[in-house]
Design an enzyme around this catalytic site. Structure first.
Site, short mmCIF file in Angstrom:
data_model
loop_
_atom_site.label_atom_id
_atom_site.label_comp_id
_atom_site.label_asym_id
_atom_site.label_seq_id
_atom_site.Cartn_x
_atom_site.Cartn_y
_atom_site.Cartn_z
N ALA A 16 3.94 -6.79 4.22
CA ALA A 16 3.44 -5.45 3.93
C ALA A 16 3.49 -5.20 2.44
O ALA A 16 4.39 -5.65 1.74
CB ALA A 16 4.27 -4.40 4.66
N CYS A 17 2.48 -4.48 1.95
CA CYS A 17 2.44 -4.00 0.57
C CYS A 17 2.04 -2.53 0.66
O CYS A 17 2.24 -1.90 1.68
CB CYS A 17 1.47 -4.82 -0.27
SG CYS A 17 -0.25 -4.72 0.29
N ASP A 18 1.50 -1.96 -0.40
CA ASP A 18 1.13 -0.55 -0.35
C ASP A 18 -0.03 -0.28 0.60
O ASP A 18 0.06 0.58 1.47
CB ASP A 18 0.76 -0.03 -1.75
CG ASP A 18 1.98 0.19 -2.62
OD1 ASP A 18 3.01 0.63 -2.09
OD2 ASP A 18 1.90 -0.09 -3.82
#
Length: 173
Positions: free
Chosen positions: A119-121
């Protein structure tokens, strides 16, 4: 070849030339380019935030937060591990991936058979990082569709740990 990725916050990151990097991608804020980035690697599976949460709760998957440590400190999914994939340029125009990202993942208590969710932004950087793990031999990897932005916005109220924002400088000093 330029790779366009959208919706990554610059937050004033500083590039560290001492960190080896393999590639650099151009960041863009247009939705048309973002949809192109999402279709880059058909090998990358996407999970809706509730699906990712269910897999984590069942003990079948580990979440890797590929954002920078400062973003992780501000907000992250409980139980996630911080494994930064790279750094954004000071102006937020480019994102440089760490050449040894897959090596950092290999040092975790995970094997190529482990289920990993990245996951990232907004999901674009984690998607590219996921492709790199697939290239390194990891088979059961996926990304959170929409990243942590979608996780936080989900109507089910998925859990998130919030940290304290950076302290403001005292103007009276």
């Amino acid at each position: 070849m330029a790779l366009f990725i959208a919706s990554v916050s610059a937050l004033g990151y500083q590039l560290n030339p001492a960190i080896p990097t393999r590639s650099c991608v151009r960041l863009s804020a247009t939705d048309d380019e973002a949809s192109g980035a999402a279709a880059l690697d058909p090998r990358v599976a996407e999970l809706a935030p509730p699906e990712a949460h269910e897999r984590m709760q069942a003990g079948g998957a580990r979440l890797l937060d590929v954002r920078d440590p400062a973003a992780f400190a501000l907000a992250h999914v409980p139980g996630a591990l911080s494994v930064p994939a790279g750094e954004a340029s000071p102006g937020g125009t480019f994102f440089r991936f760490h050449a040894d990202f897959a090596d950092h993942v290999a040092q975790l208590p995970a094997t190529p058979d482990s289920a990993l969710i990245l996951a990232c932004d907004a999901g674009a950087v984690s998607r590219v990082a996921c492709g790199r793990l697939i290239d390194a031999g990891y088979g059961d990897v996926a990304v959170v569709r929409g990243g942590l932005d979608a996780w936080r916005a989900h109507e089910a109220g998925l859990p998130i740990n919030l940290g304290a924002p950076p302290a403001a400088a005292d103007d009276d000093a």
